[in-house]
Design a protein around this motif. Sequence first.
Motif, short mmCIF file in Angstrom:
data_model
loop_
_atom_site.label_atom_id
_atom_site.label_comp_id
_atom_site.label_asym_id
_atom_site.label_seq_id
_atom_site.Cartn_x
_atom_site.Cartn_y
_atom_site.Cartn_z
N PHE A 109 0.82 -1.20 0.00
CA PHE A 109 0.00 0.00 0.00
C PHE A 109 0.86 1.26 0.00
O PHE A 109 1.82 1.36 0.76
N GLY A 110 0.52 2.23 -0.86
CA GLY A 110 1.21 3.50 -0.84
C GLY A 110 1.26 4.18 -2.18
O GLY A 110 0.60 3.78 -3.14
N LYS A 111 2.06 5.26 -2.27
CA LYS A 111 2.17 6.08 -3.47
C LYS A 111 3.49 5.90 -4.19
O LYS A 111 3.68 6.47 -5.27
N ASP A 112 4.45 5.17 -3.59
CA ASP A 112 5.74 4.98 -4.25
C ASP A 112 5.57 4.18 -5.53
O ASP A 112 4.53 3.58 -5.78
N LEU A 113 6.63 4.13 -6.32
CA LEU A 113 6.55 3.53 -7.65
C LEU A 113 6.09 2.08 -7.60
O LEU A 113 5.33 1.62 -8.45
N ASP A 114 6.53 1.32 -6.59
CA ASP A 114 6.19 -0.10 -6.52
C ASP A 114 5.01 -0.37 -5.59
O ASP A 114 4.78 -1.52 -5.20
N GLU A 115 4.23 0.67 -5.25
CA GLU A 115 3.09 0.52 -4.35
C GLU A 115 1.78 0.82 -5.07
O GLU A 115 1.76 1.43 -6.14
N PHE A 116 0.67 0.36 -4.47
CA PHE A 116 -0.66 0.49 -5.08
C PHE A 116 -1.66 1.11 -4.12
O PHE A 116 -1.52 1.00 -2.90
N LYS A 117 -2.72 1.68 -4.71
CA LYS A 117 -3.94 2.01 -3.99
C LYS A 117 -5.11 1.55 -4.85
O LYS A 117 -5.43 2.18 -5.85
N PHE A 118 -5.73 0.45 -4.47
CA PHE A 118 -6.89 -0.10 -5.18
C PHE A 118 -6.60 -0.28 -6.67
O PHE A 118 -7.32 0.23 -7.53
N GLN A 119 -5.57 -1.04 -6.97
CA GLN A 119 -5.28 -1.36 -8.36
C GLN A 119 -6.40 -2.19 -8.96
O GLN A 119 -7.07 -2.94 -8.25
#
Length: 284
Positions: free
Chosen positions: A232-242
Amino acid sequence: KQEPVQEESLPEIEEKQIVVEEGPKYLYIPDTLNSRIQVFDTEGQFVKTIASAGRDEGELQMPTDTLMYNDELYVLDKGNNRVQVYNLEGNFIRSFGKGKLKFPLGFEMYQNQLYIVDTYNTEVDIFNPDGTYITSFGKRGKKEGEFRYPSDIAIDEQGIFVLDTDNNRIQCFDHTGNFTLKWGVYSSEEYGLRFPFGIAVHNKNIYVSDTRNHRMNVYNSKGELINQFGDFGKDLDEFKFQSKLWVVDGRLYIADTRNNRIKAYTPEGEVLFKFGQYGRGPGE
């Protein structure tokens, strides 16, 4: 409006999907809340926009999915409960499904037949490419072959894989719609799923967007977990509700929905680059 049963209230998901045409390859992304299709090349460069918001022929209301077939662009126009078809220049050709579909979220073309996840009718509907209805399978429930809020579909020579989202599982069928296999259980543990929302097959592996766990799960055809990546998150390798995803030219493109961007990965889970940001302008 039928509401799916879930332990948590469902988020308003912005579904995005990517498809490819012959020759130069492009990504046709349903920009759902802007009610349009945005076209990018496979390196993430903006090309053009197709359609605008409305209910007339050629206009869209919250499109959720796209695919290219015989040089025609098929768009799943969820808010208008129909499929709309455009030529390569983005000009409207025809539509179908009105009166049959109810808030459909995903579709797939396989061996000249269009399989539509008819989400609020809790079934899979099959059409010819010209829009002629053929048949359906599935109904609402928790038993084998039944669905609650199905959201996406993927098909290859192994069979049909349906994301049975509110049952937090993947169900598999043969090509005539007969149930063969299922896996998945509601959990945040490694083996679990929480509101899975996108699915694709590549090299006989099944990729699933485990949306509320903010990770990608990779399974073999037996439903065995073979890889996971993301957090979870905003970094390049992170997602929010993909949400929507699939492989183009050996890359896995994933719609990182709440971060309002698309990310490209290797099939092994290594992030390559991202494009897009929140907004209403070209490429946003």
